[in-house]
Design a protein around this motif. Structure first.
Motif, mmCIF file in Angstrom:
data_model
loop_
_atom_site.group_PDB
_atom_site.id
_atom_site.type_symbol
_atom_site.label_atom_id
_atom_site.label_comp_id
_atom_site.label_asym_id
_atom_site.label_seq_id
_atom_site.Cartn_x
_atom_site.Cartn_y
_atom_site.Cartn_z
ATOM 1 N N GLN A 255 0.828 -1.205 0.000
ATOM 2 C CA GLN A 255 0.000 0.000 0.000
ATOM 3 C C GLN A 255 0.865 1.259 0.000
ATOM 4 O O GLN A 255 0.571 2.233 -0.702
ATOM 5 C CB GLN A 255 -0.927 -0.015 1.225
ATOM 6 N N LYS A 256 1.975 1.228 0.754
ATOM 7 C CA LYS A 256 2.895 2.372 0.755
ATOM 8 C C LYS A 256 3.534 2.560 -0.622
ATOM 9 O O LYS A 256 3.659 3.688 -1.112
ATOM 10 C CB LYS A 256 3.981 2.173 1.817
ATOM 11 N N ALA A 261 3.866 5.472 -5.799
ATOM 12 C CA ALA A 261 3.850 5.408 -7.256
ATOM 13 C C ALA A 261 2.815 6.353 -7.859
ATOM 14 O O ALA A 261 3.009 6.878 -8.962
ATOM 15 C CB ALA A 261 3.580 3.976 -7.714
ATOM 16 N N THR A 262 1.693 6.572 -7.173
ATOM 17 C CA THR A 262 0.625 7.433 -7.700
ATOM 18 C C THR A 262 0.709 8.858 -7.178
ATOM 19 O O THR A 262 -0.211 9.645 -7.400
ATOM 20 C CB THR A 262 -0.738 6.827 -7.330
ATOM 21 N N GLU A 263 1.775 9.182 -6.484
ATOM 22 C CA GLU A 263 1.919 10.530 -5.926
ATOM 23 C C GLU A 263 2.199 11.540 -7.035
ATOM 24 O O GLU A 263 2.995 11.299 -7.939
ATOM 25 C CB GLU A 263 3.066 10.534 -4.909
ATOM 26 N N LEU A 264 1.524 12.677 -6.977
ATOM 27 C CA LEU A 264 1.699 13.750 -7.946
ATOM 28 C C LEU A 264 2.354 14.949 -7.271
ATOM 29 O O LEU A 264 2.207 15.134 -6.051
ATOM 30 C CB LEU A 264 0.351 14.174 -8.536
ATOM 31 N N PRO A 265 3.053 15.785 -8.040
ATOM 32 C CA PRO A 265 3.649 16.983 -7.429
ATOM 33 C C PRO A 265 2.564 17.949 -6.982
ATOM 34 O O PRO A 265 1.448 17.973 -7.526
ATOM 35 C CB PRO A 265 4.509 17.559 -8.552
ATOM 36 N N SER A 266 2.872 18.743 -5.986
ATOM 37 C CA SER A 266 1.880 19.679 -5.456
ATOM 38 C C SER A 266 1.461 20.702 -6.496
ATOM 39 O O SER A 266 0.340 21.202 -6.491
ATOM 40 C CB SER A 266 2.442 20.383 -4.215
ATOM 41 N N GLU A 285 10.423 9.072 -11.655
ATOM 42 C CA GLU A 285 9.424 8.244 -12.332
ATOM 43 C C GLU A 285 9.839 6.769 -12.335
ATOM 44 O O GLU A 285 9.028 5.877 -12.061
ATOM 45 C CB GLU A 285 9.230 8.743 -13.759
ATOM 46 N N ASP A 286 11.116 6.492 -12.632
ATOM 47 C CA ASP A 286 11.592 5.102 -12.655
ATOM 48 C C ASP A 286 11.507 4.472 -11.270
ATOM 49 O O ASP A 286 11.160 3.289 -11.141
ATOM 50 C CB ASP A 286 13.033 5.046 -13.168
ATOM 51 N N GLN A 289 7.855 3.524 -10.609
ATOM 52 C CA GLN A 289 7.462 2.325 -11.345
ATOM 53 C C GLN A 289 8.074 1.072 -10.724
ATOM 54 O O GLN A 289 7.415 0.037 -10.610
ATOM 55 C CB GLN A 289 7.882 2.455 -12.809
ATOM 56 N N ALA A 290 9.342 1.154 -10.313
ATOM 57 C CA ALA A 290 9.994 -0.006 -9.685
ATOM 58 C C ALA A 290 9.339 -0.338 -8.351
ATOM 59 O O ALA A 290 9.226 -1.507 -7.977
ATOM 60 C CB ALA A 290 11.479 0.270 -9.485
ATOM 61 N N ALA A 291 8.877 0.686 -7.619
ATOM 62 C CA ALA A 291 8.256 0.445 -6.310
ATOM 63 C C ALA A 291 6.947 -0.301 -6.444
ATOM 64 O O ALA A 291 6.655 -1.218 -5.667
ATOM 65 C CB ALA A 291 8.039 1.781 -5.592
ATOM 66 N N VAL A 292 6.133 0.066 -7.447
ATOM 67 C CA VAL A 292 4.841 -0.603 -7.594
ATOM 68 C C VAL A 292 5.002 -1.994 -8.206
ATOM 69 O O VAL A 292 4.175 -2.881 -7.985
ATOM 70 C CB VAL A 292 3.885 0.265 -8.438
ATOM 71 N N MET A 293 6.087 -2.200 -8.995
ATOM 72 C CA MET A 293 6.323 -3.519 -9.568
ATOM 73 C C MET A 293 6.961 -4.469 -8.564
ATOM 74 O O MET A 293 6.877 -5.685 -8.724
ATOM 75 C CB MET A 293 7.230 -3.401 -10.796
ATOM 76 N N ARG A 294 7.592 -3.924 -7.524
ATOM 77 C CA ARG A 294 8.251 -4.746 -6.514
ATOM 78 C C ARG A 294 7.223 -5.131 -5.456
ATOM 79 O O ARG A 294 6.995 -4.422 -4.477
ATOM 80 C CB ARG A 294 9.419 -3.981 -5.905
#
Length: 743
Positions: A255-256, A261-266, A285-286, A289-294
């Protein structure tokens, strides 16, 4: 000693499975927190530099409090965990960090050696080379090598106290030629020398792994340098790897990662005021993507049972039913197992017929142990559990991927009266809700490790003698450590724990002397000649090449290629439309068939990836495993034919890293500055390199050889030479290493 693992499915009631799942989830949480506390320990950097953990460090860490937190062993969250689960968590963390620290330490040492090699070779490359002086460089290198070998021999002689004028044997002379000079010694000698010819000669030895190479190709040196640079770069990335992290049974870590991974800049504006924030977000960005794939593993850790007495084996007679539900007159004897810490829960053993004799032997050993361990009997009448066929065991959960039968697939949407309603929403029937619970969607397995020597009477006697010798040395204080010797011999300084330990060992020694406790069938052991070795070389195009070498006569007895290994010369009659030649080469043609399958699979995968419909497949894996077992069987048959004492296989550690670095170096040389072309070339070249699993082939050879009682030895395979010479060199290296160790 050959340790193999047998596996079976455990059947139990739903309440039992739910209880075991809840305990193993608590066990996984305990392991995760222990892993985090080890990384936060003040002495962690010291442990990392040494590459090992001190004894009982994890156990002390679990009992102590950190940062004003309660000790984990007294934490109310783990109050229901049995003592065996606590010990399993401690051993899991100890094993995890030991392997991680050892890997980090080994990679750091490897990086240092490669950096030393690179420093010498690059410095030598900056000097002007005159090709007319190559003969002088080779002659000087031979002179330096002989001098270094003489110094090494002198140091070894002084250390062992042998006579200096002792006549050398033929094997010692050959072994002396194969001595490896330390890279640190060569680097030190290179830096201290000022003579240009001497420095070039030392650089020649460094480039050729402490050997004199009269046919060295200087044009290949830049490629070797680039390959070493890539290896160092990859090792630096590996040394920055993350610390061991525990499993995530509740999905909190995932969940973290998803939130990150879906966090956007303010502020999504790309103006000069907010441009730095947007650039930083775009650079990460990379990482997102690696965090959500891991995805962390959500299954609990296995429970390790290090003692074979933690498992209780029983047998129950149950009524057997036919497929139509009718009872038969033939009852079934069901094997039941219970675990230490779960005594009130019973589990049925479900295995195939090939593994059933092992579990019958477990039950027989336990029954004998309990009968002889009755109150009133002396130690000489009892037996020791160290002669059990079972050595250790562990409980493990796996996802249930079974396809339900057609009869169950047709019975859908029939239980509408038992609908469960939550907050006004229909979530399905009660049975459907129950089926989604993790203890119903996963199956519980038991993995048991056994020592194959304990399957025979001769092997059991060998193990019994080893145990007796080990305990006798411990009681007599026959060890290299003088402190240990003092603590076991001086009774005045013995503590209460040491006295109890000596008493326990004396009792075990008395029990081991009872030879009639365990009955095993007899089997004639394999007797091979130690001077005959079978060398097996691996290559990219031909999986295995075998050479039978006699050390006494120093000659090759037989050589077989992979074609000869897989050719059946016993076929004398044709079968159907197949000729004799087709039948003889039937198994050898499977290699070409497997290569076609891999080529077609690679082409299909690239097409599916371009279309976005790629699905991972394991087609061809069973064929590769079948070929590995065929090759292993033929190699062992050849060793048995010549009564070989051992089979020598190459060491395959870090072979993937070496190949990957060479592929990258070739790609950069072929397409300098073109990243896409380099990646495409490396991908195609990588496919041709990794068409065969040498680790799987080596495992198959080891398993087959150990089953027949043939010793397995390992050695480094040379890079140059044909396959027969490489196999012969492997056998010679293993033989001379064995002789030097024995002396």
């Amino acid at each position: 000693m050959s340790i193999i693992t047998v596996e079976c499915l455990l059947a139990a009631s739903e309440a039992t499975r739910q209880h075991v799942w809840s305990l193993m989830v608590q066990h996984a949480v305990l392991v995760r927190e222990l892993l985090e506390r080890v990384a936060q320990h003040p002495d962690f950097e010291k442990w990392q530099s040494v590459g090992n953990l001190p004894a009982k460090a994890i156990e002390r860490l679990a009992k102590e409090s950190s940062n004003e937190e309660t000790p984990l062993l007294s934490d109310p969250r783990f109050s229901q965990l049995p003592d065996r689960f606590y010990r399993s968590a401690i051993s899991t963390v100890q094993t995890t960090y030991k392997s991680w620290l050892a890997l980090q330490h080994g990679q750091q040492q490897k990086r240092n050696r490669k950096q030393l090699w690179l420093d010498v070779v690059e410095d030598d490359l900056l000097m002007e080379h005159n090709k007319s002086q190559l003969d002088l460089v080779v002659e000087k290198a031979r002179e330096i090598l002989s001098q270094l070998l003489f110094e090494m021999k002198k140091e070894a002689t002084e250390a062992s106290g042998e006579k200096k004028d002792r006549k050398q044997t033929a094997s010692e002379k050959t072994q002396e030629k194969r001595k490896f000079i330390s890279l640190h010694k060569l680097n030190k000698l290179y830096n201290s020398s000022e003579d240009a010819l001497t420095r070039r000669a030392i650089a020649h030895l460094v480039r050729n792994h402490s050997q004199v190479n009269e046919e060295e190709d200087l044009d290949k040196i830049p490629l070797k340098i680039e390959k070493t640079r890539i290896e160092i770069k990859r090792l630096d990335q590996q040394l920055k790897s993350q610390l061991p992290k525990g499993r995530d049974p509740f999905g909190a870590q995932y969940q973290k990662n998803l939130e990150f991974a879906t966090e956007l800049p303010s502020n999504l504006s790309t103006s000069e005021e907010n441009g730095s924030e947007f650039i930083k977000w775009n650079v990460e960005e990379d990482q997102r993507q690696a965090a959500v794939m891991r995805l962390p593993k959500s299954l609990p850790y296995p429970i390790n049972f290090g003692s074979n007495t933690d498992l209780r084996w029983f047998q129950e007679t149950q009524e057997r039913k036919t497929l139509k539900g009718k009872r038969t007159n033939k009852p079934r004897n069901q094997i039941i197992v219970r675990f230490q810490g779960l005594k009130e829960h019973s589990f049925k053993i479900l295995c195939d017929r090939r593994q059933l004799p092992y579990f019958h032997q477990f039950m027989t050993d336990w029954k004998t142990y309990k009968e002889l361990d009755k109150i009133g009997k002396t130690d000489s009448e009892k037996c020791s559990a160290s002669l059990f066929l079972l050595r250790s065991a562990r409980l493990i959960w796996r996802e249930d991927n079974r396809v339900p039968p057609k009869s169950l697939r047709k019975k859908k949407k029939k239980q509408k009266n038992n609908t469960v309603v939550v907050s006004g929403k229909d979530v399905g029937t009660s049975s459907e809700v129950r089926k989604t619970e993790p203890w119903n969607t996963h199956r519980l397995y038991l993995q048991c490790s056994i020592d194959t020597r304990l399957l025979t009477a001769e092997g059991t006697e060998e193990v019994r003698q080893e145990e007796i010798d080990q305990i006798t040395k411990q009681l007599e204080g026959d060890s290299g450590d003088s402190r240990k010797k003092k603590t076991v011999t001086d009774k005045q300084e013995l503590s209460a724990g040491q006295v109890a330990d000596r008493k326990r060992k004396s009792s075990t020694l008395t029990r081991l002397n009872n030879k009639s406790a365990f009955s095993r069938p007899g089997k004639k052991s394999y007797q091979g000649q130690s001077n005959i070795l079978v060398g097996v070389s691996f290559s990219r195009h031909k999986p295995a090449t075998v050479v039978v070498w006699d050390a006494k006569e120093n000659r090759v007895l037989e050589t077989q290629t992979v074609r000869q290994l897989l050719t059946d010369q016993n076929v004398k009659v044709k079968k159907g439309n197949q000729s004799i030649v087709q039948l003889r080469f039937q198994k050898y043609r499977l290699i070409a068939r497997r290569r076609r399958l891999l080529r077609d699979k690679s082409l299909r995968c690239s097409q599916e990836q371009s279309q976005g419909v790629y699905q991972q497949s394991e087609s061809g894996t069973n064929l590769g495993l079948y070929l590995d077992r065929l090759l292993a069987a033929r190699i062992v048959e050849l060793a048995t034919k010549w009564k070989a004492g051992s089979i020598v296989i190459p060491k395959i550690e870090n072979i993937r890293e070496s190949i990957e670095s060479e592929i990258r170096a070739r790609a950069e040389k072929k397409f300098p500055g073109l990243k896409e072309a380099q990646d495409k070339y490396a991908k195609q070249f990588r496919i041709s390199f990794h068409q065969w699993s040498y680790g799987r082939l080596a495992t198959a050879i080891c398993c087959r050889a150990e089953r027949d009682g043939i010793l397995i030895e390992t050695a480094w395979q040379p890079w140059s030479g044909d396959l027969q010479d490489k196999a012969k060199d492997l056998a010679q290296t293993a033989y001379y290493n064995r002789e030097s160790t024995e002396r």
